[in-house]
Structures are given as C-alpha cells and as structure tokens.
Design a protein around this motif. Structure first.
Motif, PDB file in Angstrom:
ATOM      1  N   LEU A   1     136.728  15.338 138.076  1.00 33.98           N
ATOM      2  CA  LEU A   1     137.163  15.921 136.807  1.00 33.98           C
ATOM      3  C   LEU A   1     136.377  15.751 135.643  1.00 33.98           C
ATOM      4  O   LEU A   1     135.980  16.577 134.995  1.00 33.98           O
ATOM      5  CB  LEU A   1     138.534  15.668 136.746  1.00 33.98           C
ATOM      6  N   GLY A   2     136.045  14.583 135.264  1.00 34.66           N
ATOM      7  CA  GLY A   2     135.099  14.309 134.280  1.00 34.66           C
ATOM      8  C   GLY A   2     133.851  14.923 134.393  1.00 34.66           C
ATOM      9  O   GLY A   2     133.262  15.582 133.255  1.00 34.66           O
ATOM     10  N   ARG A   3     133.213  14.850 135.590  1.00 33.72           N
ATOM     11  CA  ARG A   3     132.023  15.396 135.510  1.00 33.72           C
ATOM     12  C   ARG A   3     131.881  16.899 135.250  1.00 33.72           C
ATOM     13  O   ARG A   3     130.870  17.773 134.835  1.00 33.72           O
ATOM     14  CB  ARG A   3     131.268  15.106 136.785  1.00 33.72           C
ATOM     15  N   ALA A   4     132.968  17.679 135.552  1.00 29.37           N
ATOM     16  CA  ALA A   4     133.256  18.816 135.664  1.00 29.37           C
ATOM     17  C   ALA A   4     133.793  19.510 134.190  1.00 29.37           C
ATOM     18  O   ALA A   4     133.779  20.722 134.129  1.00 29.37           O
ATOM     19  CB  ALA A   4     134.344  19.480 136.804  1.00 29.37           C
ATOM     20  N   GLY A   5     133.893  18.555 133.281  1.00 30.92           N
ATOM     21  CA  GLY A   5     134.325  18.884 132.032  1.00 30.92           C
ATOM     22  C   GLY A   5     135.616  18.857 131.924  1.00 30.92           C
ATOM     23  O   GLY A   5     136.313  19.369 130.745  1.00 30.92           O
TER      24      GLY A   5
END
Length: 348
Positions: A229-233
């Motif tokens: 989720l973090g890498r996907a913004g």
C-alpha cells in the motif's frame, strides 16, 4: 468249519483276499489323467504369457495417457447425486484429487480436471477448509506452465473460501499472499493487472492481520501488505493497516515494529496522539476487564458510567462513548488545541 475265523496271528491265504475293485482303479487313472492335463495347461499358459509379456511391456512403455476425462455432472447435480451424503462424497473426491495430483506429477502432465473437481467439492461442502487452503498450490505448482485463466480460477476458488469462512484468518492470509505476491510475480504479465492484484491482495492481508490478532505468526506474515500500500501511494490505507494490526496484536515485538512504522508515517505529534489513545485503551482494559483478551474487550466496547452519562451534559466526552470508534474520535478531538491556542493548550 465253514465260517470259522482264522486263529490269532495267522493271515488268510492269498487266494482268500478280495480282489481290487475296478472302480478304484478307474478313479486312480482319472486323477492321474487330471494331473497330466493340469500340467499341460500350466505349461501352455506359461508359454503364452512368455510370448506376449515382452510386447505388452514394450507397448506399455510407449503408450502414455495424455488427457483426462471428467465424468461427473455439473456441481449442483453432483450435490443431488450425493443423496444427502455431501460431506462423505466431498471427502472421497478430495482424496481422489490428492492421489491424482501425485500421479499426474509423476507422469509430468497437467491435472486437467482439477478445477472441476474443486468446484464440485466446494458445492458439496462449502465449509470444507482444506480445498480452499491448498487450491493455489494444487493449481499452479504443476508440470507445465499455468495459463492465466487457471490463475484467475485459483483466486476465484479461494475467494469462495473466505466467503464461506469469513472469520478464518489463515484463509485470508493465503489468499492475500497469492493475490499480492505469488500471482503477480510468477504468472501475470500485464503491468496494470499486476498492480491491481497487488492492491487487492494487500487489502486481503489487512483483513488477515485483523482476524489473526491472537496469532502473531499470521500478523507478521500479513505485514507485507502494508508495504504494498505504501509503495502504491496509498498512505492512508497503509496507516489504517498498521493501526488495526497494532490494535489487535498482543505480540510485543510486533507492537514495537508497528509503532516504529507509524512514528515514521504519522510524524511525531500524530504518532504521540495515537500512542496516547492506545495507552488510554490499555488503561481502561486493565482497570475494567483485565481477565479478558484484547479482542474480547474490543468486541464488548468501552465501559460507561450510566449515572455520569445520563442526560446530555457529558454526551461528547470519551468516557460516555458507546463504541471504541466513537471513543477514539472523541479522544482525538479532545487532544486538538482550541482555535487560536497553541499546542500547549491541548488536553492530554
């Protein structure tokens, strides 16, 4: 004297003995003849077997089974044909699946009827756990390349499992790992589809972490979804993932890890406010019902002083909240400084 018996110790003269019966001689001859016939037949059979064994063995080595034939009707009709013995038939089909999968692996060919059998098993016994738990491994770990439609079918079967067993944390974990990591990394090719599957899998892992609060192993394994989720913004979704996992886990090492990640994502002030809410919950838990689990405390909700909360004078205070969500929201409002005041004016 006629009819007198011979004296003891004496034998009758040879001419006095009864001759052999012609019937006993014929029976002995018949037995000998049967023995000869049996021996002859055995010899002929041995010669025949020896003459065909080598060609049959050679044919067996050369001829290989290349396809499967599915003989069962559609799943709904299989349920009817079970005559009420649905679980027993599901167990029988599951045993057949496991044995056949091993045989197909030895023969290095795909198990073409696997998904059809799994559909029938699911229809017979929707709460049968093992077929959902091992569906991805059985479908994808085969001799040949797994086509995309079977990867999609594996996800469909596993999603059917979490619908039938919505509180099974391990099923959510296995599904999330397959959708978020295994399928995009090894079987999907379209970049947009990979990205969408990873996000879907991260949300499934979040659900696994929420349900697996009592099992630290599940929570640790599901934690990779927060990174996706973090890498996907999806920063807010990542924060919610970490907060919900922190709210239900009792593992101290995992709590420390989650707090560090939240400190990094929320910033000092927001992280400190969130820690105060967690500490406030812990204090209420220890004071009110220390003998129940954290999950049970979350289900029961916050304690309320009925006399203090009667009327509307204290309705907006945290101690009068009816749910933990309302309690957290009121705690958050209480921690915010009033308009025009600095941080020092904020309530604890």
């Amino acid at each position: 004297m006629m009819g007198a018996r011979p004296a003891p110790g004496t034998a009758a003269p040879p001419e006095a003995r009864a001759p052999r019966s012609p019937r006993s001689l014929s029976e002995r001859g018949a037995r000998a003849r049967d023995a000869l016939v049996t021996a002859a037949l055995t010899a002929v059979a041995a010669v025949a077997i020896g003459s065909v064994r080598a060609p049959a063995a050679d044919t067996e080595q050369r001829v290989k089974e290349t396809s499967d034939i599915y003989v069962l009707p559609p799943p709904d009709e299989v349920v009817t044909l079970s005559l009420g013995y649905r679980s027993a038939l599901a167990d029988l089909l599951w045993s057949h699946v496991l044995v056949s999968q091993g045989l197909h692996t030895i023969e290095r060919r795909r198990f073409e009827n696997l998904t059809l059998l799994l559909d029938a098993i699911n229809a017979l016994d929707p709460t049968f756990r093992e077929p959902y738990l091992f569906a991805d491994a059985l479908i994808t770990f085969q001799a040949n390349t797994t086509p995309r439609d079977e990867v999609v079918k594996a996800r469909e079967i596993m999603e059917r499992g979490v619908r039938s067993r919505p509180l099974d944390a391990e099923l959510w974990l296995v599904l999330g790992q397959f959708v978020a990591f295994i399928a995009p990394a090894g079987y999907l090719t379209d970049p947009a589809e990979k990205a969408q599957w990873r996000l879907d899998g991260a949300r499934m892992l979040q659900r696994a972490a929420e349900l697996g609060g009592g099992d630290a192993s599940i929570s640790w394994q599901a934690l990779g979804g927060a990174g996706i989720l973090g890498r996907a913004g999806e920063r807010e979704a990542q924060i919610r993932f970490l907060q919900r996992t922190l709210a239900v886990t009792d593992d101290e090492e995992l709590q420390k890890n989650l707090r560090e990640q939240l400190d990094h994502l929320l910033g000092d002030r927001a992280a400190e406010a969130y820690r105060r809410r967690l500490d406030g919950f812990g204090e209420i838990w220890r004071r009110d019902l220390p003998f129940v689990s954290k999950t049970a405390m979350l289900v029961l909700g916050p304690p309320r002083d009925v006399a203090y909360c009667a009327g509307g004078a204290h309705a907006d205070e945290p101690r009068c909240a009816a749910t933990w969500r309302a309690w957290a929201e009121r705690m958050e409002r209480a921690e915010q400084p009033p308009s025009g005041a600095g941080a020092a004016g904020a309530e604890p």
